[in-house]
Design a protein around this motif. Sequence first.
Motif, PDB file in Angstrom:
ATOM      1  N   GLN A 269     -42.361   6.260  46.464  1.00  0.00           N
ATOM      2  CA  GLN A 269     -40.831   6.750  46.881  1.00  0.00           C
ATOM      3  C   GLN A 269     -40.480   6.128  47.871  1.00  0.00           C
ATOM      4  N   LEU A 270     -41.352   5.684  48.749  1.00  0.00           N
ATOM      5  CA  LEU A 270     -40.668   4.896  49.981  1.00  0.00           C
ATOM      6  C   LEU A 270     -40.331   3.316  49.597  1.00  0.00           C
ATOM      7  N   GLU A 271     -40.934   2.893  48.587  1.00  0.00           N
ATOM      8  CA  GLU A 271     -40.477   1.581  48.126  1.00  0.00           C
ATOM      9  C   GLU A 271     -39.337   1.808  47.562  1.00  0.00           C
ATOM     10  N   GLU A 272     -39.154   2.885  46.704  1.00  0.00           N
ATOM     11  CA  GLU A 272     -37.774   3.048  46.015  1.00  0.00           C
ATOM     12  C   GLU A 272     -36.552   3.187  47.000  1.00  0.00           C
ATOM     13  N   LEU A 273     -36.746   3.801  48.193  1.00  0.00           N
ATOM     14  CA  LEU A 273     -35.785   4.171  49.112  1.00  0.00           C
ATOM     15  C   LEU A 273     -35.565   2.486  49.894  1.00  0.00           C
ATOM     16  N   ALA A 274     -36.622   1.901  49.925  1.00  0.00           N
ATOM     17  CA  ALA A 274     -36.397   0.719  50.729  1.00  0.00           C
ATOM     18  C   ALA A 274     -35.552  -0.305  49.891  1.00  0.00           C
ATOM     19  N   ALA A 275     -35.732  -0.080  48.416  1.00  0.00           N
ATOM     20  CA  ALA A 275     -34.826  -1.127  47.649  1.00  0.00           C
ATOM     21  C   ALA A 275     -33.391  -0.698  47.585  1.00  0.00           C
ATOM     22  N   THR A 276     -33.013   0.382  48.530  1.00  0.00           N
ATOM     23  CA  THR A 276     -31.558   0.738  48.696  1.00  0.00           C
ATOM     24  C   THR A 276     -31.201   0.855  50.061  1.00  0.00           C
ATOM     25  N   THR A 277     -32.026   0.924  50.941  1.00  0.00           N
ATOM     26  CA  THR A 277     -31.703   1.009  52.256  1.00  0.00           C
ATOM     27  C   THR A 277     -31.763  -0.126  52.974  1.00  0.00           C
ATOM     28  N   PRO A 278     -30.710  -0.801  53.388  1.00  0.00           N
ATOM     29  CA  PRO A 278     -30.892  -1.862  54.624  1.00  0.00           C
ATOM     30  C   PRO A 278     -31.589  -1.391  55.803  1.00  0.00           C
ATOM     31  N   ARG A 279     -32.184  -2.256  56.421  1.00  0.00           N
ATOM     32  CA  ARG A 279     -33.008  -2.014  57.778  1.00  0.00           C
ATOM     33  C   ARG A 279     -34.236  -1.217  57.564  1.00  0.00           C
ATOM     34  N   PHE A 280     -34.592  -1.182  56.211  1.00  0.00           N
ATOM     35  CA  PHE A 280     -35.814  -0.354  56.108  1.00  0.00           C
ATOM     36  C   PHE A 280     -36.805  -1.119  54.895  1.00  0.00           C
ATOM     37  N   GLU A 281     -38.079  -1.457  55.456  1.00  0.00           N
ATOM     38  CA  GLU A 281     -38.812  -2.041  54.324  1.00  0.00           C
ATOM     39  C   GLU A 281     -40.287  -1.520  54.450  1.00  0.00           C
ATOM     40  N   VAL A 282     -41.026  -1.658  53.504  1.00  0.00           N
ATOM     41  CA  VAL A 282     -42.221  -1.313  52.999  1.00  0.00           C
ATOM     42  C   VAL A 282     -43.132  -2.479  52.671  1.00  0.00           C
ATOM     43  N   LEU A 283     -44.186  -2.636  53.604  1.00  0.00           N
ATOM     44  CA  LEU A 283     -45.025  -3.851  53.364  1.00  0.00           C
ATOM     45  C   LEU A 283     -46.550  -3.274  52.983  1.00  0.00           C
ATOM     46  N   PRO A 284     -47.256  -4.183  52.026  1.00  0.00           N
ATOM     47  CA  PRO A 284     -48.419  -3.887  51.827  1.00  0.00           C
ATOM     48  C   PRO A 284     -49.646  -3.867  52.836  1.00  0.00           C
ATOM     49  N   SER A 285     -50.869  -3.243  52.647  1.00  0.00           N
ATOM     50  CA  SER A 285     -51.676  -3.363  53.722  1.00  0.00           C
ATOM     51  C   SER A 285     -52.096  -4.690  54.025  1.00  0.00           C
ATOM     52  N   VAL A 286     -52.385  -5.196  55.123  1.00  0.00           N
ATOM     53  CA  VAL A 286     -53.017  -6.484  55.372  1.00  0.00           C
ATOM     54  C   VAL A 286     -54.453  -6.157  56.002  1.00  0.00           C
ATOM     55  N   ASP A 287     -54.977  -7.739  56.192  1.00  0.00           N
ATOM     56  CA  ASP A 287     -56.360  -7.783  56.895  1.00  0.00           C
ATOM     57  C   ASP A 287     -56.208  -7.411  58.243  1.00  0.00           C
ATOM     58  N   ASN A 288     -57.334  -7.380  58.843  1.00  0.00           N
ATOM     59  CA  ASN A 288     -57.624  -7.021  60.261  1.00  0.00           C
ATOM     60  C   ASN A 288     -56.759  -7.677  61.497  1.00  0.00           C
ATOM     61  N   ASP A 289     -57.012  -9.227  60.788  1.00  0.00           N
ATOM     62  CA  ASP A 289     -56.186 -10.241  61.767  1.00  0.00           C
ATOM     63  C   ASP A 289     -54.932 -10.133  61.968  1.00  0.00           C
ATOM     64  N   THR A 290     -54.437 -10.104  60.585  1.00  0.00           N
ATOM     65  CA  THR A 290     -52.649  -9.846  60.560  1.00  0.00           C
ATOM     66  C   THR A 290     -52.308  -8.457  61.048  1.00  0.00           C
ATOM     67  N   TYR A 291     -53.196  -7.614  60.779  1.00  0.00           N
ATOM     68  CA  TYR A 291     -52.584  -6.345  61.409  1.00  0.00           C
ATOM     69  C   TYR A 291     -52.659  -6.412  62.804  1.00  0.00           C
ATOM     70  N   ALA A 292     -53.597  -6.924  63.523  1.00  0.00           N
ATOM     71  CA  ALA A 292     -53.321  -6.892  64.961  1.00  0.00           C
ATOM     72  C   ALA A 292     -52.248  -7.853  65.300  1.00  0.00           C
ATOM     73  N   GLY A 293     -51.940  -8.987  64.780  1.00  0.00           N
ATOM     74  CA  GLY A 293     -50.910  -9.828  64.959  1.00  0.00           C
ATOM     75  C   GLY A 293     -49.697  -9.193  64.545  1.00  0.00           C
ATOM     76  N   LEU A 294     -49.389  -8.382  63.701  1.00  0.00           N
ATOM     77  CA  LEU A 294     -48.092  -7.657  63.343  1.00  0.00           C
ATOM     78  C   LEU A 294     -47.802  -6.498  64.532  1.00  0.00           C
ATOM     79  N   LEU A 295     -48.713  -5.962  65.209  1.00  0.00           N
ATOM     80  CA  LEU A 295     -48.639  -4.958  66.097  1.00  0.00           C
ATOM     81  C   LEU A 295     -48.096  -5.655  67.388  1.00  0.00           C
ATOM     82  N   ARG A 296     -48.594  -6.994  67.844  1.00  0.00           N
ATOM     83  CA  ARG A 296     -47.940  -7.729  68.805  1.00  0.00           C
ATOM     84  C   ARG A 296     -46.800  -8.159  68.432  1.00  0.00           C
TER      85      ARG A 296
END
Length: 421
Positions: A269-296
């Motif tokens: 449902q959120l991916e459908e909203l992201a397709a039509t909503t600017p400034r809103f995106e949904v990304l898949p789960s990532v590995d631990n290192d990438t997750y820590a990097g995304l938080l920073r």
Amino acid sequence: MAARILIIGLNYSPEHTGIAPYTAGMARALREEGWDVEVVTGLPHYPQWQVHEGYPRQDGPLEVIDGVPVRRIPHPVPHDAGQLRRLGMEIVFGLRAARAPWGDPDVVVLVTPALFASAIARVRAALTRTPVLVWVHDIYTAGLAETGAAGGPATRVMRAVEGTFLRSCSGVVVIHDRFSDYLRRHMGVAGEKITTVRNWTHIAEAPTVDTAALRRRFGWEPQDVVVLHTGNMGAKQDLTNVAAAARVAEERSAPLRFVLVGGGHQRPQLEELAATTPRFEVLPSVDNDTYAGLLRAADILLVNERPGLTEMCVPSKLTSYFTADRPVLAAVEAAGPSAAELAAAGAGIRVEPGDPEALVAGAVRLHEEWITTGGTTHRGGRRYVREVLSRGAAVRSFLSALTRLRPDLRAEDRSPATVKS
């Protein structure tokens, strides 16, 4: 011989969000402390609600993960995480876990909110008079009531079931003092049975990932103020509120970019909203290192909860957020545990939940304060983690709960585990 601890919980490594990192981390820590630990768990499936690649849906050989022997129990995984389907998954897992080889443990640790699975395993432990320590991460019936997933009579019945189960256990570990108060007041659990063991962070303070490169990789422009929410995408997160905030930001030309990372039954449902909503995106789960990097790499880290949640949970993401040293925006009830944690840490600000305009205003204000002060405000998260939410403190508290059940238990030095059947 070292005392034998059997941990039974539906979620475990390689899942890297939710309860799994804490169950796996505690199992590893107890083994390092000299306890003989084994784990009975389910197929890795969270938060995507599909079995991870490479894990067959039938009995397989024992694994050894970080020195801990792990037995996987096959069970169905519902594609939408509806209440009835989740109930079916828990019951199947519980029945099969109760029939699995347990050996002769000195203490059985049951991990909830897999309430029905834990209750079934509790019956087997009772037959052998084995002490049971239940580790409560979410209060099941409080969640049903606050999310509206079950009506009043159903919730009352479930509360009776949950209360009976918790009172029957030899000891209870909870992740927050708020939970301890709830179990005493509403479920009649004796206070002397309860130990608070705070969840700790499981990400690195200084990830090796290049955060600037991550922003480029995901198409985030230098002028974008990235507001990042991570973890499960379910009913209690109420993430349609974040999509609505993105629309408000677009209307007001605010430089905010709202990003969700993770999985869950509301993700489509959120991916459908992201397709039509600017400034809103949904990304898949990532590995631990990438997750820590995304938080920073983000500018603001977001906790968003459904209005009315005051008892049911403390988001595990907060410990990781605090470690990331970024300001936290919490759209949560003032009376809830998330707001209390944020205030105690001095790591951000709270706004009213379910109000997209308040969410946008809070994000703009928080970013302006961060920039104006050169990042000197809202930076108490790491201090709070080191002083209150450390792994060492959690392990010591957990060991205290175990030895309270069996004062005769002893640990010993021994070599790492090897696979045995």
